[in-house]
Scaffold this motif. Structure first.
Motif, PDB file in Angstrom:
ATOM      1  N   SER A 107     -38.756-119.310  -3.942  1.00 56.08           N
ATOM      2  CA  SER A 107     -37.720-118.906  -2.979  1.00 56.08           C
ATOM      3  C   SER A 107     -37.416-119.978  -1.935  1.00 56.08           C
ATOM      4  CB  SER A 107     -38.144-117.625  -2.252  1.00 56.08           C
ATOM      5  OG  SER A 107     -38.283-116.572  -3.163  1.00 56.08           O
ATOM      6  N   PHE A 108     -38.407-120.817  -1.589  1.00 57.26           N
ATOM      7  CA  PHE A 108     -38.241-121.766  -0.496  1.00 57.26           C
ATOM      8  C   PHE A 108     -38.182-123.220  -0.953  1.00 57.26           C
ATOM      9  CE2 PHE A 108     -40.662-118.104   1.228  1.00 57.26           C
ATOM     10  CZ  PHE A 108     -39.633-117.556   1.975  1.00 57.26           C
ATOM     11  N   GLY A 109     -38.476-123.492  -2.205  1.00 60.47           N
ATOM     12  CA  GLY A 109     -38.400-124.845  -2.730  1.00 60.47           C
ATOM     13  C   GLY A 109     -39.641-125.671  -2.444  1.00 60.47           C
ATOM     14  N   PHE A 110     -39.463-126.981  -2.552  1.00 57.79           N
ATOM     15  CA  PHE A 110     -40.553-127.933  -2.358  1.00 57.79           C
ATOM     16  C   PHE A 110     -40.684-128.253  -0.877  1.00 57.79           C
ATOM     17  CE2 PHE A 110     -42.180-132.233  -1.896  1.00 57.79           C
ATOM     18  CZ  PHE A 110     -43.316-132.169  -2.685  1.00 57.79           C
ATOM     19  N   ARG A 111     -41.920-128.347  -0.396  1.00 60.65           N
ATOM     20  CA  ARG A 111     -42.159-128.742   0.985  1.00 60.65           C
ATOM     21  C   ARG A 111     -43.594-129.230   1.145  1.00 60.65           C
ATOM     22  NH1 ARG A 111     -41.595-122.668   3.504  1.00 60.65           N
ATOM     23  NH2 ARG A 111     -43.433-121.804   2.526  1.00 60.65           N
ATOM     24  N   LEU A 112     -43.781-129.997   2.202  1.00 63.69           N
ATOM     25  CA  LEU A 112     -45.112-130.478   2.538  1.00 63.69           C
ATOM     26  C   LEU A 112     -45.790-129.470   3.455  1.00 63.69           C
ATOM     27  CD1 LEU A 112     -44.318-134.230   3.260  1.00 63.69           C
ATOM     28  CD2 LEU A 112     -45.044-133.179   1.115  1.00 63.69           C
ATOM     29  N   LYS A 113     -47.126-129.459   3.416  1.00 60.41           N
ATOM     30  CA  LYS A 113     -47.937-128.585   4.277  1.00 60.41           C
ATOM     31  C   LYS A 113     -48.945-129.458   5.012  1.00 60.41           C
ATOM     32  CE  LYS A 113     -48.564-124.612   3.891  1.00 60.41           C
ATOM     33  NZ  LYS A 113     -48.386-123.338   4.456  1.00 60.41           N
ATOM     34  N   PRO A 114     -48.561-130.042   6.164  1.00 65.70           N
ATOM     35  CA  PRO A 114     -49.469-130.928   6.903  1.00 65.70           C
ATOM     36  C   PRO A 114     -50.734-130.207   7.379  1.00 65.70           C
ATOM     37  CG  PRO A 114     -47.221-131.154   7.691  1.00 65.70           C
ATOM     38  CD  PRO A 114     -47.253-129.958   6.787  1.00 65.70           C
ATOM     39  N   VAL A 115     -51.860-130.920   7.274  1.00 64.32           N
ATOM     40  CA  VAL A 115     -53.134-130.368   7.738  1.00 64.32           C
ATOM     41  C   VAL A 115     -53.757-131.217   8.846  1.00 64.32           C
ATOM     42  CG1 VAL A 115     -53.633-129.162   5.578  1.00 64.32           C
ATOM     43  CG2 VAL A 115     -54.420-131.515   5.873  1.00 64.32           C
ATOM     44  N   ASP A 116     -53.251-132.454   9.031  1.00 68.93           N
ATOM     45  CA  ASP A 116     -53.796-133.329  10.073  1.00 68.93           C
ATOM     46  C   ASP A 116     -52.749-134.377  10.431  1.00 68.93           C
ATOM     47  OD1 ASP A 116     -55.587-134.324  11.914  1.00 68.93           O
ATOM     48  OD2 ASP A 116     -57.035-135.065  10.443  1.00 68.93           O
ATOM     49  N   ILE A 117     -52.935-135.026  11.572  1.00 66.51           N
ATOM     50  CA  ILE A 117     -52.041-136.093  12.023  1.00 66.51           C
ATOM     51  C   ILE A 117     -52.888-137.177  12.680  1.00 66.51           C
ATOM     52  CG2 ILE A 117     -51.592-135.026  14.274  1.00 66.51           C
ATOM     53  CD1 ILE A 117     -48.625-136.008  13.877  1.00 66.51           C
ATOM     54  N   ASP A 118     -52.485-138.440  12.514  1.00 71.57           N
ATOM     55  CA  ASP A 118     -53.205-139.561  13.124  1.00 71.57           C
ATOM     56  C   ASP A 118     -52.320-140.175  14.215  1.00 71.57           C
ATOM     57  OD1 ASP A 118     -54.582-141.826  13.846  1.00 71.57           O
ATOM     58  OD2 ASP A 118     -54.960-142.493  11.803  1.00 71.57           O
ATOM     59  N   PRO A 119     -52.584-139.857  15.482  1.00 70.87           N
ATOM     60  CA  PRO A 119     -51.751-140.370  16.576  1.00 70.87           C
ATOM     61  C   PRO A 119     -51.773-141.895  16.693  1.00 70.87           C
ATOM     62  CG  PRO A 119     -53.203-138.619  17.362  1.00 70.87           C
ATOM     63  CD  PRO A 119     -53.631-138.962  15.976  1.00 70.87           C
ATOM     64  N   ARG A 120     -52.844-142.537  16.246  1.00 68.31           N
ATOM     65  CA  ARG A 120     -52.949-144.001  16.353  1.00 68.31           C
ATOM     66  C   ARG A 120     -51.830-144.701  15.594  1.00 68.31           C
ATOM     67  NH1 ARG A 120     -58.822-144.485  14.075  1.00 68.31           N
ATOM     68  NH2 ARG A 120     -57.713-143.137  12.633  1.00 68.31           N
ATOM     69  N   PHE A 121     -51.391-144.123  14.491  1.00 67.42           N
ATOM     70  CA  PHE A 121     -50.311-144.704  13.685  1.00 67.42           C
ATOM     71  C   PHE A 121     -49.035-144.805  14.519  1.00 67.42           C
ATOM     72  CE2 PHE A 121     -46.697-144.280  10.787  1.00 67.42           C
ATOM     73  CZ  PHE A 121     -46.972-145.261   9.857  1.00 67.42           C
ATOM     74  N   THR A 122     -48.688-143.742  15.223  1.00 62.65           N
ATOM     75  CA  THR A 122     -47.473-143.716  16.034  1.00 62.65           C
ATOM     76  C   THR A 122     -47.599-144.667  17.214  1.00 62.65           C
ATOM     77  OG1 THR A 122     -47.080-141.441  15.369  1.00 62.65           O
ATOM     78  CG2 THR A 122     -45.874-142.219  17.306  1.00 62.65           C
ATOM     79  N   LEU A 123     -48.786-144.736  17.828  1.00 65.26           N
ATOM     80  CA  LEU A 123     -48.995-145.674  18.929  1.00 65.26           C
ATOM     81  C   LEU A 123     -48.787-147.113  18.466  1.00 65.26           C
ATOM     82  CD1 LEU A 123     -52.046-144.346  20.960  1.00 65.26           C
ATOM     83  CD2 LEU A 123     -49.670-144.543  21.696  1.00 65.26           C
ATOM     84  N   GLY A 124     -49.276-147.431  17.294  1.00 64.79           N
ATOM     85  CA  GLY A 124     -49.093-148.773  16.748  1.00 64.79           C
ATOM     86  C   GLY A 124     -47.625-149.100  16.536  1.00 64.79           C
ATOM     87  N   ASP A 125     -46.862-148.152  16.031  1.00 65.46           N
ATOM     88  CA  ASP A 125     -45.434-148.359  15.822  1.00 65.46           C
ATOM     89  C   ASP A 125     -44.709-148.518  17.158  1.00 65.46           C
ATOM     90  OD1 ASP A 125     -42.962-148.336  14.119  1.00 65.46           O
ATOM     91  OD2 ASP A 125     -42.575-146.544  15.332  1.00 65.46           O
ATOM     92  N   ALA A 126     -45.057-147.698  18.140  1.00 68.28           N
ATOM     93  CA  ALA A 126     -44.423-147.773  19.462  1.00 68.28           C
ATOM     94  C   ALA A 126     -44.726-149.118  20.127  1.00 68.28           C
ATOM     95  CB  ALA A 126     -44.891-146.617  20.343  1.00 68.28           C
ATOM     96  N   GLU A 127     -45.964-149.576  20.003  1.00 67.26           N
ATOM     97  CA  GLU A 127     -46.345-150.872  20.578  1.00 67.26           C
ATOM     98  C   GLU A 127     -45.567-152.008  19.917  1.00 67.26           C
ATOM     99  OE1 GLU A 127     -47.972-153.679  22.993  1.00 67.26           O
ATOM    100  OE2 GLU A 127     -48.110-151.505  23.225  1.00 67.26           O
ATOM    101  N   LYS A 128     -45.391-151.953  18.607  1.00 64.49           N
ATOM    102  CA  LYS A 128     -44.633-152.977  17.885  1.00 64.49           C
ATOM    103  C   LYS A 128     -43.175-152.997  18.355  1.00 64.49           C
ATOM    104  CE  LYS A 128     -43.145-154.430  13.274  1.00 64.49           C
ATOM    105  NZ  LYS A 128     -41.833-154.798  13.758  1.00 64.49           N
ATOM    106  N   ARG A 129     -42.572-151.825  18.518  1.00 64.97           N
ATOM    107  CA  ARG A 129     -41.181-151.762  18.983  1.00 64.97           C
ATOM    108  C   ARG A 129     -41.066-152.310  20.405  1.00 64.97           C
ATOM    109  NH1 ARG A 129     -40.022-145.778  17.234  1.00 64.97           N
ATOM    110  NH2 ARG A 129     -41.123-145.633  19.176  1.00 64.97           N
ATOM    111  N   LYS A 130     -42.069-152.017  21.243  1.00 64.93           N
ATOM    112  CA  LYS A 130     -42.074-152.524  22.627  1.00 64.93           C
ATOM    113  C   LYS A 130     -42.139-154.050  22.627  1.00 64.93           C
ATOM    114  CE  LYS A 130     -45.241-152.711  26.474  1.00 64.93           C
ATOM    115  NZ  LYS A 130     -46.522-152.245  26.954  1.00 64.93           N
ATOM    116  N   ARG A 131     -43.045-154.611  21.827  1.00 61.30           N
ATOM    117  CA  ARG A 131     -43.173-156.072  21.750  1.00 61.30           C
ATOM    118  C   ARG A 131     -41.898-156.709  21.216  1.00 61.30           C
ATOM    119  NH1 ARG A 131     -47.951-156.883  18.334  1.00 61.30           N
ATOM    120  NH2 ARG A 131     -48.574-154.763  18.661  1.00 61.30           N
ATOM    121  N   ASP A 132     -41.300-156.097  20.188  1.00 60.59           N
ATOM    122  CA  ASP A 132     -40.053-156.624  19.619  1.00 60.59           C
ATOM    123  C   ASP A 132     -38.928-156.615  20.652  1.00 60.59           C
ATOM    124  OD1 ASP A 132     -41.378-156.964  17.235  1.00 60.59           O
ATOM    125  OD2 ASP A 132     -40.429-155.240  16.231  1.00 60.59           O
TER     126      ASP A 132
END
Length: 156
Positions: A107-132
């Motif tokens: 009825s709802f199709g394909f979807r992901l079911k997140p069970v965890d998140i790693d905040p360090r990944f996003t911090l690394g991306d934000a830091e790279k954008r800041k430096r750029d």
């Protein structure tokens, strides 16, 4: 009638039967969580659940799109973990690393079911954008031009 397909002698299965088989294959193949990186396009939070509309970009184009479904208690847990680890509210435009399973529901199709998140990944991306951004401002001479301005005298 020329060019028409022959009528099959096999009893066809219903759409529900076919999608139940698809569900069994997908749910069995993706029951162990895996880490996946994606960008959040939109977040929809309702009383009982949240949906993250995710994408992977190549340049400015969406290459793939997929929704991630979370029950509200899982949303609260993951968004709190993200905010505690980054100081940011989980929001559109963030590149995230989530540990997820995949599921298919007829009825709802394909979807992901997140069970965890790693905040360090996003911090690394934000830091790279800041430096750029800082590098670009330096290359354009804006940083040095800003230093040449007189300091404001009417700051409260």
């Amino acid at each position: 009638m020329a060019g028409s397909l022959p009528v099959t002698q096999i009893e066809p299965q219903s759409l529900a039967q076919y999608l139940d088989k698809v569900k069994a294959v997908i749910n069995a193949a993706f029951e162990v969580p895996e880490w996946v990186s994606a960008e959040i396009v939109e977040i929809v939070v309702k009383a009982r659940y949240a949906i993250l509309h995710l994408t992977a970009l190549k340049g400015a184009r969406d290459v793939v799109k997929c929704d991630a479904f979370l029950w509200i208690e899982d949303w609260d847990r993951l968004s709190s973990k993200f905010q505690a680890g980054t100081g940011l509210r989980l929001d559109r435009g963030h590149k995230v690393l989530i540990s997820t399973t995949a599921e298919f529901h007829p009825s709802f199709g394909f979807r992901l079911k997140p069970v965890d998140i790693d905040p360090r990944f996003t911090l690394g991306d934000a830091e790279k954008r800041k430096r750029d951004a800082l590098l670009r401002l330096k290359q354009e001479g804006i940083v040095e031009a800003n230093r040449q301005l007189s300091k404001p005298f009417d700051v409260f």
